[in-house]
Motif scaffolding. Structure first.
Motif, PDB file in Angstrom:
ATOM      1  N   SER A  11     -26.008  -6.371 -62.360  1.00 38.17           N
ATOM      2  CA  SER A  11     -27.128  -6.605 -61.447  1.00 38.17           C
ATOM      3  C   SER A  11     -28.454  -6.776 -62.172  1.00 38.17           C
ATOM      4  O   SER A  11     -29.452  -7.137 -61.546  1.00 38.17           O
ATOM      5  N   ARG A  38     -25.626  11.071 -46.482  1.00 41.57           N
ATOM      6  CA  ARG A  38     -25.576   9.924 -45.571  1.00 41.57           C
ATOM      7  C   ARG A  38     -25.280  10.350 -44.136  1.00 41.57           C
ATOM      8  O   ARG A  38     -25.913   9.877 -43.192  1.00 41.57           O
ATOM      9  N   LEU A  84     -25.425   3.549 -57.158  1.00 39.46           N
ATOM     10  CA  LEU A  84     -25.181   3.772 -55.737  1.00 39.46           C
ATOM     11  C   LEU A  84     -25.375   2.518 -54.888  1.00 39.46           C
ATOM     12  O   LEU A  84     -24.661   2.312 -53.908  1.00 39.46           O
ATOM     13  N   HIS A  85     -26.349   1.683 -55.252  1.00 41.87           N
ATOM     14  CA  HIS A  85     -26.676   0.530 -54.427  1.00 41.87           C
ATOM     15  C   HIS A  85     -26.127  -0.770 -54.986  1.00 41.87           C
ATOM     16  O   HIS A  85     -26.448  -1.844 -54.461  1.00 41.87           O
ATOM     17  N   TRP A  86     -25.313  -0.673 -56.018  1.00 41.71           N
ATOM     18  CA  TRP A  86     -24.800  -1.890 -56.660  1.00 41.71           C
ATOM     19  C   TRP A  86     -23.284  -1.867 -56.814  1.00 41.71           C
ATOM     20  O   TRP A  86     -22.715  -2.764 -57.399  1.00 41.71           O
ATOM     21  N   GLU A 111     -34.378  -5.815 -56.352  1.00 43.01           N
ATOM     22  CA  GLU A 111     -33.310  -6.133 -57.273  1.00 43.01           C
ATOM     23  C   GLU A 111     -33.699  -5.701 -58.684  1.00 43.01           C
ATOM     24  O   GLU A 111     -34.868  -5.595 -59.026  1.00 43.01           O
ATOM     25  N   VAL A 138     -29.478   8.006 -51.724  1.00 43.30           N
ATOM     26  CA  VAL A 138     -28.578   7.223 -50.872  1.00 43.30           C
ATOM     27  C   VAL A 138     -29.323   6.294 -49.922  1.00 43.30           C
ATOM     28  O   VAL A 138     -28.715   5.388 -49.337  1.00 43.30           O
ATOM     29  N   SER A 139     -30.631   6.487 -49.757  1.00 45.59           N
ATOM     30  CA  SER A 139     -31.396   5.614 -48.862  1.00 45.59           C
ATOM     31  C   SER A 139     -31.432   4.196 -49.411  1.00 45.59           C
ATOM     32  O   SER A 139     -31.444   3.994 -50.628  1.00 45.59           O
ATOM     33  N   PRO A 140     -31.465   3.193 -48.550  1.00 41.11           N
ATOM     34  CA  PRO A 140     -31.470   1.797 -49.015  1.00 41.11           C
ATOM     35  C   PRO A 140     -32.649   1.504 -49.936  1.00 41.11           C
ATOM     36  O   PRO A 140     -33.771   1.956 -49.689  1.00 41.11           O
ATOM     37  N   TRP A 141     -32.379   0.767 -50.982  1.00 42.94           N
ATOM     38  CA  TRP A 141     -33.430   0.314 -51.898  1.00 42.94           C
ATOM     39  C   TRP A 141     -33.691  -1.153 -51.637  1.00 42.94           C
ATOM     40  O   TRP A 141     -32.759  -1.929 -51.429  1.00 42.94           O
ATOM     41  N   ARG A 142     -34.962  -1.529 -51.708  1.00 40.11           N
ATOM     42  CA  ARG A 142     -35.347  -2.890 -51.298  1.00 40.11           C
ATOM     43  C   ARG A 142     -35.818  -3.742 -52.472  1.00 40.11           C
ATOM     44  O   ARG A 142     -36.784  -4.468 -52.352  1.00 40.11           O
ATOM     45  N   TRP A 190     -23.110  12.945 -51.866  1.00 43.09           N
ATOM     46  CA  TRP A 190     -23.634  11.676 -51.354  1.00 43.09           C
ATOM     47  C   TRP A 190     -23.252  11.479 -49.893  1.00 43.09           C
ATOM     48  O   TRP A 190     -24.079  11.066 -49.082  1.00 43.09           O
TER      49      TRP A 190
END
Length: 290
Positions: free
Chosen positions: A255, A147, A125-127, A225, A219-223, A143
């Protein structure tokens, strides 16, 4: 044989845990999909003497009580609590689908306590630039709802969570022919139905709230790597997966440069873990270097 147990958590919560395999074998903790339950985990007989498989229902699923303020940190703490209760000093995580995404987060939060992560059919989802385009309509719609309309998401999901049969049919409509052929086999049909029944056994409202809570976490932002994960990470994906295309694996692997990517020809979303190739998946990739 599967042994059911329960462990207590803060705030009066409890987690339902299922144990399979040999008690003195290397332990793996299984994180189920969304929707799913601990009953989703299956240990092939060919490797049952080499593995101790612990699966648990996350809050609001199966026999685990709800958690009103659920976070990734609480998930990691629950994993650690299961490991402590079952005397597992070194944690190996096997996550399926959404459980694979949660395994990545938990591995970072648990730090050196996690030695390996195997993620099967996980969403990137975040990549991915546009992950919704690489997912079935049911998944992408969930999803998007998380959001755009998080306050209305739980109510919207109650149409799916009336009972296990309703949820099972909705999932079938998003699966590849390869998956359908597997889950229609008699023994596997029962396991799949049981997993969906446990996912909804606390009633439509509670189950929908659990789904909505986890979708919002996803779906929330991940902080962080993926380079911060343990040295041993395997991403595994079927090339015939229609629920989440193989582009998700490609993005995760890109990633996380130190990971290994395994694309399984002719496999769908559920078939790698439930189908006839599950024993080889365990011996070739999951138990490798365990």
């Amino acid at each position: 044989m599967t042994i059911e147990g329960f462990i207590d958590r803060p705030g009066g919560r409890r987690l339902r845990v299922l144990e399979q395999g040999e008690s003195d074998a290397p332990a793996w903790l299984y994180l189920h999909g969304l929707p799913g339950s601990a009953d989703e985990a299956w240990l092939p007989g060919a490797v049952a003497d080499r593995v101790r498989l612990l699966s648990f229902d996350r809050p609001g699923y199966g026999g685990s009580t709800t958690c009103s303020e659920y976070t990734l940190a609480i998930l990691a703490e629950d994993i650690g609590a299961v490991a402590d209760a079952y005397s597992v000093p070194t944690i190996r995580l096997l996550g399926f689908s959404a459980g694979g995404l949660f395994a990545l987060a938990a591995a970072r939060l648990l730090g050196e306590r996690v030695s390996r992560v195997v993620s099967v059919g996980a969403p990137a989802l975040h990549w991915l630039d546009d992950p919704d385009r690489e997912a079935a309509a049911l998944t992408a719609g969930a999803w998007q709802g998380a959001r755009d309309n998080p306050e209305e998401l739980a109510e919207a999901l109650t149409a799916l969570t009336r009972d296990g049969a309703t949820l099972q049919e909705a999932m079938r409509d998003s699966l590849s022919p390869e998956d359908i052929a597997i889950i229609d086999q008699p023994g596997i049909r029962h396991r799949f139905a049981q997993a969906m029944a446990q996912a909804t056994c606390q009633g439509a409202i509670t189950s929908a709230a659990a789904f909505a809570s986890e979708l919002q976490l996803m779906v929330s932002p991940w902080r962080y790597e993926l380079e911060t994960l343990p040295a041993s990470v395997n991403f595994i994906h079927g090339d015939s997966d229609q629920l989440l295309t193989v582009r998700h694996l490609e993005a995760l692997h890109q990633s996380c440069p130190h990971s290994r990517a395994v694309i399984l020809p002719g496999e769908g979303h559920y078939s790698p873990l439930l189908g006839p190739g599950a024993s080889a998946l365990w011996t070739d990739w999951i138990l490798e270097n365990a």
